[in-house]
Design a protein around this motif. Structure first.
Motif: not given
Length: 217
Positions: A49-53, A65-69, A96-103
């Motif tokens: 559940p803590n995996a984020m794109v 894009s890639r998946t990190v924890l 340094p600007h990012v977007s994170i997705v928790f799917p």
């Protein structure tokens, strides 16, 4: 020629149910709301559940894009750890600007976070590196992340060399490995609903406080 199974996967419709996400039920602090949903995903058995794109822009202004924890979330933001010389590490130094997705697909939820990433202090990176399994420490030291290598055998040889070098002692944190903290500027909480009438509530940071608004599905 078409593949019937692929066609079915591409065209099938899923009913996401009628669990609502309303303004009066959501926490006024989006980090608190995120914590609630993360706990729900964990309780529901969502895999990682803590995996984020994590999406970044590199020096050539190309997206990646890639998946990190996710390793820590608190009032200061979201922390993850990686190689600073990896593709994402180099990109974050430039942009340094990012977007994170928790799917969290299986519970029909998604969270999108936008913000700015900066390296954590060496003390934070040291503390987290020391908490990692020894095998992960060795792997971090052995791998020049994102760089080409001629074979898997060469990488495994490097792992064996480091295992011998540090046998019986601590593995030092590589200077090129550490954490990033993402300070959020916006959150979007998405709750799937029937007939694609999804609920979308967005928080944006304005003048030091969080402002909430509803988005159309």
């Amino acid at each position: 020629m078409t593949d019937p199974e692929l066609d079915h996967a591409l065209t099938r419709h899923t009913d996401y149910g009628q669990l609502p996400l309303t303004e009066d039920a959501i926490a006024p602090d989006p980090i608190e709301q995120f914590r609630r949903w993360l706990a729900d995903a964990d309780d529901a058995g969502v895999y990682e559940p803590n995996a984020m794109v994590l999406s970044t822009i590199d020096a050539d202004r190309l997206p990646s894009s890639r998946t990190v924890l996710l390793r820590t979330v608190d009032e200061h933001g979201f922390e993850f750890f990686t190689s600073y010389t990896s593709a994402k590490g180099r990109a974050l130094v430039v942009h340094p600007h990012v977007s994170i997705v928790f799917p969290w697909y299986t519970i029909h939820r998604q969270v999108i976070v936008r913000g700015t990433a900066v390296p954590t202090t060496p003390e934070i990176s040291d503390a987290y590196f020391a908490s990692r399994p020894r095998g992960s420490q060795i792997a971090a030291a052995a791998s020049d992340q994102s760089q080409p290598i001629a074979s898997r055998d060469l990488l495994e040889d490097r792992v064996r060399e480091l295992e011998e070098l540090y046998a019986g002692g601590e593995v030092p944190r590589p200077a090129t490995w550490g954490g990033f903290r993402v300070t959020p500027s916006s959150f979007e909480f998405w709750q799937g609903r029937s007939s694609r009438m999804h609920d979308r509530l967005r928080f944006t940071r304005q003048a030091g406080s969080w402002q909430l608004e509803r988005l159309q599905p």
